[in-house]
Scaffold this motif. Structure first.
Motif, PDB file in Angstrom:
ATOM      1  N   THR A   1       3.550   9.846 -10.534  1.00 18.69           N
ATOM      2  CA  THR A   1       4.431  11.526 -10.346  1.00 18.69           C
ATOM      3  C   THR A   1       5.594  11.437 -11.503  1.00 18.69           C
ATOM      4  OG1 THR A   1       5.947  10.796  -8.752  1.00 18.69           O
ATOM      5  CG2 THR A   1       3.830  12.562  -7.986  1.00 18.69           C
ATOM      6  N   ALA A   2       6.483  11.876 -11.866  1.00 15.24           N
ATOM      7  CA  ALA A   2       7.039  11.360 -12.856  1.00 15.24           C
ATOM      8  C   ALA A   2       8.090  10.454 -12.086  1.00 15.24           C
ATOM      9  CB  ALA A   2       7.957  12.593 -12.802  1.00 15.24           C
ATOM     10  N   ASP A   3       8.617  10.413 -10.748  1.00 16.69           N
ATOM     11  CA  ASP A   3       9.084  10.244  -9.839  1.00 16.69           C
ATOM     12  C   ASP A   3       8.903   8.459  -9.814  1.00 16.69           C
ATOM     13  OD1 ASP A   3      11.582  11.792 -10.785  1.00 16.69           O
ATOM     14  OD2 ASP A   3      11.183  12.742  -9.336  1.00 16.69           O
ATOM     15  N   MET A   4       7.558   8.424  -9.230  1.00  9.22           N
ATOM     16  CA  MET A   4       6.766   7.450  -8.641  1.00  9.22           C
ATOM     17  C   MET A   4       5.550   6.955  -8.616  1.00  9.22           C
ATOM     18  SD  MET A   4       6.574   8.933  -4.679  1.00  9.22           S
ATOM     19  CE  MET A   4       5.625   7.653  -3.935  1.00  9.22           C
ATOM     20  N   SER A   5       5.335   6.311  -8.618  1.00  8.14           N
ATOM     21  CA  SER A   5       3.902   5.810  -8.704  1.00  8.14           C
ATOM     22  C   SER A   5       3.477   5.180  -7.698  1.00  8.14           C
ATOM     23  CB  SER A   5       3.323   5.076 -10.138  1.00  8.14           C
ATOM     24  OG  SER A   5       3.773   3.618 -10.424  1.00  8.14           O
ATOM     25  N   ALA A   6       1.872   4.623  -6.974  1.00 11.05           N
ATOM     26  CA  ALA A   6       1.650   4.432  -5.875  1.00 11.05           C
ATOM     27  C   ALA A   6       0.694   3.520  -5.994  1.00 11.05           C
ATOM     28  CB  ALA A   6       2.113   4.321  -5.027  1.00 11.05           C
ATOM     29  N   GLY A   7       0.214   2.338  -5.967  1.00  9.94           N
ATOM     30  CA  GLY A   7      -1.097   1.635  -5.912  1.00  9.94           C
ATOM     31  C   GLY A   7      -1.787   0.916  -4.621  1.00  9.94           C
ATOM     32  N   LEU A   8      -2.566   0.023  -4.512  1.00 11.68           N
ATOM     33  CA  LEU A   8      -3.336  -0.909  -3.330  1.00 11.68           C
ATOM     34  C   LEU A   8      -3.476  -2.033  -4.579  1.00 11.68           C
ATOM     35  CD1 LEU A   8      -3.995  -1.243  -0.549  1.00 11.68           C
ATOM     36  CD2 LEU A   8      -6.164  -0.716  -1.156  1.00 11.68           C
ATOM     37  N   TYR A   9      -2.825  -3.265  -4.114  1.00 11.16           N
ATOM     38  CA  TYR A   9      -3.081  -4.410  -5.006  1.00 11.16           C
ATOM     39  C   TYR A   9      -3.938  -5.823  -3.573  1.00 11.16           C
ATOM     40  CZ  TYR A   9      -1.256  -8.580  -7.962  1.00 11.16           C
ATOM     41  OH  TYR A   9      -1.525  -9.632  -8.585  1.00 11.16           O
ATOM     42  N   HIS A  10      -4.932  -6.288  -4.173  1.00 11.28           N
ATOM     43  CA  HIS A  10      -5.349  -7.284  -3.498  1.00 11.28           C
ATOM     44  C   HIS A  10      -5.617  -8.755  -3.605  1.00 11.28           C
ATOM     45  CE1 HIS A  10      -8.122  -8.446  -0.472  1.00 11.28           C
ATOM     46  NE2 HIS A  10      -8.902  -9.319  -2.200  1.00 11.28           N
TER      47      HIS A  10
END
Length: 115
Positions: free
Chosen positions: A26-35
């Motif tokens: 989104t404009a205010d945040m991003s999220a992901g998965l790191y391995h």
């Protein structure tokens, strides 16, 4: 509202063969998965955004600038913008939920919706 299941995100990440998969933007945040696997090299540098790491599974040491802390399942760490984080001494497969605020300025990999 959007709902995500981390098992499905993890499968998508494995399919793409990348250590990081962004699944929300989104404009205010991003999220992901790191391995990271034991013995692998964490090549991330400083980010322009604040980060929140939530360790889902695994163990490692997280270096943030001149500080280091042991992390394992349940650990939550805030990393200020422009300070380089690095996971070292990964002793068990590490899965980390990563939240950027605001959204990461340069996505590491395309979002699942655009793949």
């Amino acid at each position: 509202m959007q709902t995500f299941h981390l098992d499905a995100v993890s499968q998508d990440r494995q399919t793409h063969g990348a250590p990081y998969l962004e699944f929300l933007r989104t404009a205010d945040m991003s999220a992901g998965l790191y391995h990271l696997q034991p013995g692998s090299h964490d090549a991330q540098g400083a980010h322009q955004e604040d980060l929140l790491f939530y360790v889902i599974r695994g163990t490692a040491t997280l270096e943030v600038g001149d500080d280091a802390v042991a992390v394992s399942a349940g650990s939550v760490v805030h990393v200020p913008r422009r300070v380089a984080p690095r996971f070292v001494e990964v002793s068990a497969p590490l899965d980390v939920l990563v939240v950027f605020a605001p959204a990461e300025s340069r996505p590491t990999i395309a979002t699942p919706a655009s793949i």
